[in-house]
Write an enzyme that holds these catalytic residues in place. Structure first.
Site, PDB file in Angstrom:
ATOM      1  N   GLU A  75      18.518   0.107   0.939  1.00 47.92           N
ATOM      2  CA  GLU A  75      17.132   0.469   1.248  1.00 47.92           C
ATOM      3  C   GLU A  75      16.623  -0.197   2.533  1.00 47.92           C
ATOM      4  OE1 GLU A  75      16.077   2.832  -0.184  1.00 47.92           O
ATOM      5  OE2 GLU A  75      16.294   2.807  -2.360  1.00 47.92           O
ATOM      6  N   HIS A  94      11.097  -4.725  -3.048  1.00 49.92           N
ATOM      7  CA  HIS A  94      11.312  -3.444  -3.734  1.00 49.92           C
ATOM      8  C   HIS A  94      11.994  -3.721  -5.056  1.00 49.92           C
ATOM      9  CE1 HIS A  94      12.566   0.543  -4.809  1.00 49.92           C
ATOM     10  NE2 HIS A  94      13.852   0.267  -4.627  1.00 49.92           N
ATOM     11  N   HIS A  96      12.420  -2.115  -9.532  1.00 54.20           N
ATOM     12  CA  HIS A  96      12.294  -1.022 -10.494  1.00 54.20           C
ATOM     13  C   HIS A  96      11.728  -1.539 -11.819  1.00 54.20           C
ATOM     14  CE1 HIS A  96      16.059   0.839  -8.335  1.00 54.20           C
ATOM     15  NE2 HIS A  96      14.988   0.823  -7.553  1.00 54.20           N
ATOM     16  N   TYR A 115     -10.571  -3.467 -11.672  1.00 59.54           N
ATOM     17  CA  TYR A 115     -10.998  -3.902 -10.335  1.00 59.54           C
ATOM     18  C   TYR A 115      -9.883  -4.557  -9.528  1.00 59.54           C
ATOM     19  CZ  TYR A 115     -11.360  -8.775 -11.965  1.00 59.54           C
ATOM     20  OH  TYR A 115     -11.088 -10.021 -12.455  1.00 59.54           O
ATOM     21  N   HIS A 157      11.773   6.555  -8.917  1.00 59.95           N
ATOM     22  CA  HIS A 157      12.530   5.482  -8.269  1.00 59.95           C
ATOM     23  C   HIS A 157      11.994   4.099  -8.650  1.00 59.95           C
ATOM     24  CE1 HIS A 157      14.531   4.141  -4.209  1.00 59.95           C
ATOM     25  NE2 HIS A 157      14.591   3.186  -5.130  1.00 59.95           N
ATOM     26  N   TYR A 210      -9.786 -14.934   0.243  1.00 58.59           N
ATOM     27  CA  TYR A 210      -9.349 -15.715  -0.898  1.00 58.59           C
ATOM     28  C   TYR A 210      -7.907 -16.208  -0.758  1.00 58.59           C
ATOM     29  CZ  TYR A 210     -13.503 -14.815  -3.701  1.00 58.59           C
ATOM     30  OH  TYR A 210     -14.775 -14.783  -4.183  1.00 58.59           O
TER      31      TYR A 210
END
Length: 218
Positions: A75, A94, A96, A115, A157, A210
């Site tokens: 990837e 990345h 899964h 929120y 994916h 923050y």
């Protein structure tokens, strides 16, 4: 390998292992990259995190070049393209994870059911359309889904989280999986109430300043 590079490589290995510890990934399917000098450092292809060493991390230029004796994650394209197109991003994760991937398998965006979605930059988490892993098409779709956002889902994916640092990217990944888990449970309970775009945009502004973490969940 100088001290700065050793530290950067160590951080990538630690982040990859943390994905497993946090329950966001299994086996060899996740990948991690960090911006380094004029390019990036990325996890290798097909190597379990338990066996990964700093020496295994692959250096890559923004033109996609890398040492011929090392094989970067399959990837690498979207890692490289995100870092090339988003100068404020310093690291990409990345994975899964179960709930993110479940919604990705349904091709569903995540609406403003909490929120905390504001931590991702806006009132939705987009799900990019499906494209085969490792392709330029997938990278283009991911970049589009990440416009004004720092996370997205990839249809059928998984997910991507991008932050100014590896610590921030990992935090965002955990928050996204948490939100997807909560949304999945809420859908079983009834019809989740969707917060307005106005409310989420106001919360995005409140979150600024923050540092790593948005305000604690209340």
């Amino acid at each position: 390998m100088d001290t700065d590079e050793r530290i950067a490589r160590d951080s990538v290995v630690a982040a990859a292992r943390d994905l497993d510890v946090q329950g966001l990934n299994r086996g060899t399917s996740g990948n991690v990259s960090v911006r380094f000098r004029d390019g990036l450092l990325i996890t290798p292809s097909g190597l379990p995190t338990a066996r990964m060493r700093p020496e295994d991390i692959v250096p890559m230029g923004l033109d996609g070049t890398h040492p011929p004796d090392q094989k970067p994650s399959s990837e690498w394209r979207f890692h490289r393209d995100i870092l090339a197109h988003r100068p404020e991003i310093g690291a990409v994760v990345h994975a899964h994870p179960v709930y993110c991937t479940a919604f990705a398998m349904c091709g569903r965006d995540i609406p403003a059911v909490h929120y905390m979605i504001a931590a991702f930059g806006g009132p939705t988490v987009r799900c990019a359309p499906y494209a085969a892993y490792g392709t330029a098409e997938l990278s283009e779709l991911a970049l589009a889904a990440l416009v004004d956002r720092n996370v997205c889902l990839l249809a059928n994916h998984g997910m991507i989280a991008a932050g100014a640092s590896l610590e921030k990217a990992l935090w965002l990944a955990v928050e996204l999986e948490t939100l997807c888990h909560q949304y999945a449970v809420a859908l079983q309970v009834g019809a989740p109430v969707i917060l307005s775009d106005h409310e989420i945009h106001a919360t995005v502004k409140r979150f600024r300043g923050y540092g790593l973490n948005a305000p604690a969940r209340a």
